[in-house]
Structure formats: structure tokens, C-alpha cells
Scaffold this active site. Structure first.
Site, PDB file in Angstrom:
ATOM      1  N   PHE A   1      38.388  32.870  45.328  1.00 13.47           N
ATOM      2  CA  PHE A   1      39.184  31.900  44.575  1.00 13.47           C
ATOM      3  C   PHE A   1      40.355  32.617  43.914  1.00 13.47           C
ATOM      4  O   PHE A   1      40.170  33.587  43.176  1.00 13.47           O
ATOM      5  CB  PHE A   1      38.310  31.226  43.505  1.00 13.47           C
ATOM      6  CG  PHE A   1      39.065  30.239  42.659  1.00 13.47           C
ATOM      7  CD1 PHE A   1      39.375  28.975  43.143  1.00 13.47           C
ATOM      8  CD2 PHE A   1      39.486  30.581  41.378  1.00 13.47           C
ATOM      9  CE1 PHE A   1      40.085  28.067  42.364  1.00 13.47           C
ATOM     10  CE2 PHE A   1      40.194  29.680  40.585  1.00 13.47           C
ATOM     11  CZ  PHE A   1      40.497  28.421  41.086  1.00 13.47           C
ATOM     12  N   GLY A   2      41.567  32.144  44.168  1.00 13.76           N
ATOM     13  CA  GLY A   2      42.770  32.717  43.562  1.00 13.76           C
ATOM     14  C   GLY A   2      43.362  31.754  42.551  1.00 13.76           C
ATOM     15  O   GLY A   2      43.467  30.553  42.817  1.00 13.76           O
ATOM     16  N   TYR A   3      43.773  32.304  41.398  1.00 13.96           N
ATOM     17  CA  TYR A   3      44.342  31.445  40.352  1.00 13.96           C
ATOM     18  C   TYR A   3      45.670  31.993  39.826  1.00 13.96           C
ATOM     19  O   TYR A   3      46.314  31.378  38.990  1.00 13.96           O
ATOM     20  CB  TYR A   3      43.345  31.292  39.181  1.00 13.96           C
ATOM     21  CG  TYR A   3      42.926  32.615  38.593  1.00 13.96           C
ATOM     22  CD1 TYR A   3      41.844  33.320  39.134  1.00 13.96           C
ATOM     23  CD2 TYR A   3      43.636  33.187  37.557  1.00 13.96           C
ATOM     24  CE1 TYR A   3      41.481  34.559  38.628  1.00 13.96           C
ATOM     25  CE2 TYR A   3      43.272  34.431  37.043  1.00 13.96           C
ATOM     26  CZ  TYR A   3      42.193  35.106  37.582  1.00 13.96           C
ATOM     27  OH  TYR A   3      41.841  36.340  37.078  1.00 13.96           O
ATOM     28  N   GLY A   4      46.053  33.185  40.287  1.00 12.16           N
ATOM     29  CA  GLY A   4      47.299  33.797  39.810  1.00 12.16           C
ATOM     30  C   GLY A   4      48.171  34.161  40.989  1.00 12.16           C
ATOM     31  O   GLY A   4      48.502  33.297  41.820  1.00 12.16           O
ATOM     32  N   SER A   5      48.477  35.447  41.101  1.00 14.01           N
ATOM     33  CA  SER A   5      49.330  35.863  42.232  1.00 14.01           C
ATOM     34  C   SER A   5      48.667  35.546  43.569  1.00 14.01           C
ATOM     35  O   SER A   5      49.350  35.393  44.584  1.00 14.01           O
ATOM     36  CB  SER A   5      49.658  37.354  42.139  1.00 14.01           C
ATOM     37  OG  SER A   5      48.530  38.140  42.466  1.00 14.01           O
TER      38      SER A   5
ATOM     39  N   GLU B   1      43.889  44.405  42.801  1.00 19.02           N
ATOM     40  CA  GLU B   1      43.364  43.842  41.550  1.00 19.02           C
ATOM     41  C   GLU B   1      42.618  44.893  40.711  1.00 19.02           C
ATOM     42  O   GLU B   1      41.777  44.547  39.889  1.00 19.02           O
ATOM     43  CB  GLU B   1      42.405  42.678  41.877  1.00 19.02           C
ATOM     44  CG  GLU B   1      43.008  41.578  42.737  1.00 19.02           C
ATOM     45  CD  GLU B   1      44.125  40.802  42.049  1.00 19.02           C
ATOM     46  OE1 GLU B   1      44.118  40.694  40.810  1.00 19.02           O
ATOM     47  OE2 GLU B   1      45.021  40.320  42.766  1.00 19.02           O
TER      48      GLU B   1
HETATM   49  C1  SIN Z   1      44.228  35.919  41.039  1.00 18.11           C
HETATM   50  O1  SIN Z   1      45.346  35.620  41.410  1.00 18.11           O
HETATM   51  O2  SIN Z   1      43.235  35.205  41.379  1.00 18.11           O
HETATM   52  C2  SIN Z   1      43.942  37.124  40.205  1.00 18.11           C
HETATM   53  C3  SIN Z   1      45.029  37.532  39.293  1.00 18.11           C
HETATM   54  C4  SIN Z   1      46.319  37.923  39.956  1.00 18.11           C
HETATM   55  O3  SIN Z   1      46.312  38.706  40.918  1.00 18.11           O
HETATM   56  O4  SIN Z   1      47.386  37.456  39.532  1.00 18.11           O
END
Ligand code: SIN
Length: 190
Positions: free
Chosen positions: A24-28, A99
Site C-alpha cells: 500500500f502506497g500513500y506518499g511518493s 524507504e
Molecule cells: C509511501 O509512499 O507509501 C511511503 C512514503 C513515501 O515514500 O513517500
């Protein structure tokens, strides 16, 4: 301060090179999906909210002047929307490197847009990690993001790309949008 989580993550959940797992990704990971994936689906996880409370010493800042990137904070009763990728263990390895600054993989339940569910991983940077910066007034966070810069580029680019991607997906995120508006506002002044 930094903490390299690569080894810790590889000991947490072992995923064979040819096995697949949801991430699951929530940022980049929403707007910079520059890795191979078998499937990509809109998803959300329960009990978490996105915040620009994690320091970035290696991508959007430097050890001397870290930037600010997102992590998730526990928030019972809320959901965090993002993007899920089904990837192989081989793909997970370079993501552990990307990460590595304080994020630990956690196992969580993903709910997809059709209501179905599956287990998956999420990179989480908790307040125990040494790169954690925590809360600050929104104006201070925005000013911090506006001046930070690291090997992956300007911190403001990370923020504006994330805000743009969330808007495109129809995901409401008042924290990210308020910061993006402030950074854009500073553009008008500079
Ligand atoms: C993510 O995107 O899920 C983790 C945080 C990031 O890499 O910005």
C-alpha cells in the site's frame, strides 16, 4: 538522526523473489511508481492519517538539513486512501532501499475500491524512529518544505506532486492540500 531500516525490514517479512505481495502506497509510492508491478489498484487502510511528520535526510533533504515527507499517524475511525501495488519480492528489495530512512514494513488489511480485502505491506515511520520530526504549525511545515532540497530534488516537488496525484484520484486530504496551498502561496510572494 537517521536509522537505516533495510536489514530490519528484510527480517520482518520474508518475501521470496518470485512470490508476490500487496504494497500500500500513500506518499511518493502513489505518484512515483517507477518500479515494476503485477497489478495496481485503488485501496484504503483503516485507522491511519497521512502527515508530513517524517524527516527525509536522503531524498528531499540532507543529514544537515532534512526535508519533510509523509508518514502515517494512528487515527482510529479514519481511513487513508492510496494506491496498492502487487509486486514481487525482487521488487521489494530496491523499495526497502528507497524507504530505508526510518520506515518499517507493517502488515495491514487493504480494502480495494470494489470492497474486497487482502493483506498487504505498508511502510510506516513511527515516532520512535530517529528521523521522525513530528507535528509543527502548518506554516512552519510549509516553510520547511519550501526551503528543503536533497538528492531526489526539491521537497516542494514531493509535496506538490503528492497533492496533484491525490486531487487527480479524487482523494480529499486537508493536511496535504493546506500545505500545498501555502507553498504555492509562497511562490506568488517570491
Ligand atoms: C509511501 O509512499 O507509501 C511511503 C512514503 C513515501 O515514500 O513517500
Amino acid at each position: 538522526m537517521q536509522l537505516d531500516t533495510r536489514t530490519l525490514n528484510q527480517q520482518r517479512q520474508r518475501v521470496g523473489d518470485d512470490e508476490s505481495v500487496w504494497l500500500f502506497g500513500y506518499g511518493s509510492l502513489i505518484w512515483k511508481a517507477d518500479f515494476p508491478y503485477l497489478e495496481r489498484r485503488r485501496a484504503f487502510i483503516r485507522g491511519w492519517e497521512r502527515r508530513f511528520w517524517q524527516g527525509s535526510h536522503d531524498h528531499r533533504g540532507t543529514p544537515e538539513a532534512p526535508g519533510r515527507v509523509v508518514t502515517l499517524i494512528a487515527s482510529p475511525g479514519t481511513v487513508c486512501h492510496g494506491m496498492a501495488y502487487r509486486i514481487t519480492g525482487e521488487t521489494l528489495k530496491p523499495l526497502d532501499i528507497r524507504e530505508k530512512n526510518g520506515y518499517l514494513r507493517e502488515l495491514t488489511t487493504l480494502t480495494f475500491d470494489d470492497g474486497s480485502q487482502d493483506e498487504g505491506l505498508v511502510y510506516l515511520a513511527t515516532e520512535e524512529n530517529p528521523a521522525y520530526l513530528g507535528d509543527a504549525p502548518l506554516d512552519a511545515i510549509a516553510a520547511h518544505i519550501d526551503r528543503a532540497h536533497g538528492p531526489s530534488g526539491a521537497n516542494r516537488e514531493y509535496l506538490l506532486n503528492l497533492a496533484g496525484a491525490l486531487r487527480k484520484l479524487g482523494i480529499d486530504d486537508p493536511h496535504t492540500f493546506a500545505l500545498a496551498d501555502r507553498v504555492k502561496g509562497q511562490d506568488a510572494i517570491n
